[in-house]
Design an enzyme around this catalytic site. Sequence first.
Site, mmCIF file in Angstrom:
data_model
loop_
_atom_site.group_PDB
_atom_site.id
_atom_site.type_symbol
_atom_site.label_atom_id
_atom_site.label_comp_id
_atom_site.label_asym_id
_atom_site.label_seq_id
_atom_site.Cartn_x
_atom_site.Cartn_y
_atom_site.Cartn_z
ATOM 1 N N ASP A 83 0.898 -1.170 0.043
ATOM 2 C CA ASP A 83 0.068 0.041 0.007
ATOM 3 C C ASP A 83 0.917 1.267 -0.025
ATOM 4 O O ASP A 83 1.895 1.373 0.767
ATOM 5 C CB ASP A 83 -0.995 -0.041 1.167
ATOM 6 C CG ASP A 83 -1.939 1.231 1.319
ATOM 7 O OD1 ASP A 83 -2.765 1.321 0.325
ATOM 8 O OD2 ASP A 83 -1.957 1.839 2.256
ATOM 9 N N GLU B 227 1.431 -0.576 -5.048
ATOM 10 C CA GLU B 227 0.577 0.397 -5.580
ATOM 11 C C GLU B 227 1.433 1.592 -5.441
ATOM 12 O O GLU B 227 1.605 2.412 -4.248
ATOM 13 C CB GLU B 227 -0.756 0.551 -4.400
ATOM 14 C CG GLU B 227 -1.661 1.577 -4.816
ATOM 15 C CD GLU B 227 -2.365 2.183 -3.346
ATOM 16 O OE1 GLU B 227 -3.180 2.864 -3.650
ATOM 17 O OE2 GLU B 227 -1.560 2.285 -2.502
#
Length: 540
Positions: free
Chosen positions: A212, A277
């Site tokens: 993330d 990401e």
Amino acid sequence: MTVSTITPPRTDDDWWRSAVVYQVYVRSFADSNGDGVGDLAGIRERLPYLRDLGVDALWLTPFYTSPMIDGGYDVADYRDVDPLFGTLADFDAMISDAHALGLRIIVDLVPNHTSSAHRWFVDALAAGPGSPERARYLFADGRGEHGDLPPNDWESIFGGPAWTRIADGQWYLHLFDPAQPDLNWRHPEVRAEFEDVLRFWLDRGVDGFRVDVAHGMIKAEGLPDVGFSTATTGQRQVDLLGKACLPYFDQDEVHEIYRAWRPILDSYPGGRMAVAEAWAETPQRLARYIGPDELHQAFSFDFLDATWSADSFRKVIETALAEATVVGAPTTWVLSNHDKQRHVTRYGDGAEGLRRARAASLLMLALPGSAYLYQGEELGLPEVLDLPDELRQDPAFLRTGESRDGCRVPIPWSGELAPYGFGPAGSELSWLPAPTTWDALSVAAQAGTPDSTLELYRAALRIRHEHPALAVDAGEVTWLQAEPGVLAFSRTAGTTALTCVVNLSGAPVALDGYGELIVASAPLTDRLLPVDAAAWLERR
């Protein structure tokens, strides 16, 4: 449309290079105990569905101990399961069953920030300015005569200042919600902690990590001002801060972190991997996250953001494939996820949006590399736009008015009434309400129904696994001459070619000369591909 059970994915270490990964938003996938919230046991019960769908792996959103301020992306304990989702024993049973079915498991890692309930941050608040405990985070004195102004002008992705002042006068940085304080990734203890977290889950058998905010852990030295106006809107912040090369994101030093992680991943058998990401100013900078000494993949969000035109898609695809060639890694395609409006709605909603979404899915699945599906897209689910404000839980909603809850509504499994089999028999609870029109979109309603979106996905995934031209080592994309507004490319293995044709023009397109039809996203008449449709054709 006949669908056969998919054989397990390849067992070699390069499985991820052509994998189809299914994102499970844990809270909204399947509820095993009737409390209205999806859980690990619910995922375990539905694993046969995912095997038969034809995916290779599951990516699970955070299920760790969390106050759930941001749907679990505010982690209080990285080595345990939140009771809302079950226990570590439930995780172990789920991953064991998944592996037995030939499915791999990727878990979400949230390294940019912790929860404010994490023991480190609790200790930091108690320890005071200048303490070793505060050094793990980004605390700073304020500006102005009395320190009552934030240390710089940075703004949160969720809207408002990126700094919060505490009782002793210092400020701490949070690029997201105040309940998500950013870690200081220049601190060796932070780096050692996450290397240990990696090993903890690798030891439990996970096959990979989705990282993330992979571009965000390192902030520019000195925390310089950005120069944004304080009147900047929340959505503009998302656009600018998500993609631009700013002091917030994409600092060169972040790559040191991944160069330390890669040997850990490589030390475990079975092809353990990590996907970033990451947002960067250019495709070239994004490609730096990928390589034999860093991460294995990075999401191609430009594909998700492409407009509905042949020129837009072709430009994005060509750029992504060129950069992938440079770094020797596969491109990673995605159309929807838990942070973006579902692509049925982005492409126009209603019948038009569904037609385009089905066509885009065939386009994506024909491309070389790996593809990430978001739960429910195989059912053609649209964004839920009319959720009552009082039920929305996205922390960005109160700060900006923008909400991601509409793509997080629990998916429909069966029945005529909400929550459509989300929980056990007789359960009527669901943490977000599903629309009354979703009975026709449920798994049970679409399974075995010719031309349903579910059966289209099953057929496409079966062909993707079995067709030699779509294999990981098959020929790359060869663009074919086509009418304006039409995309046509082929991939070849030996004497067999598979051609994908996507009609983004304003009129039906003849498919003569492309080969024999294998699958199409919409019915054809006289070999004419309708507007907003795609087809795969084969020539041997």
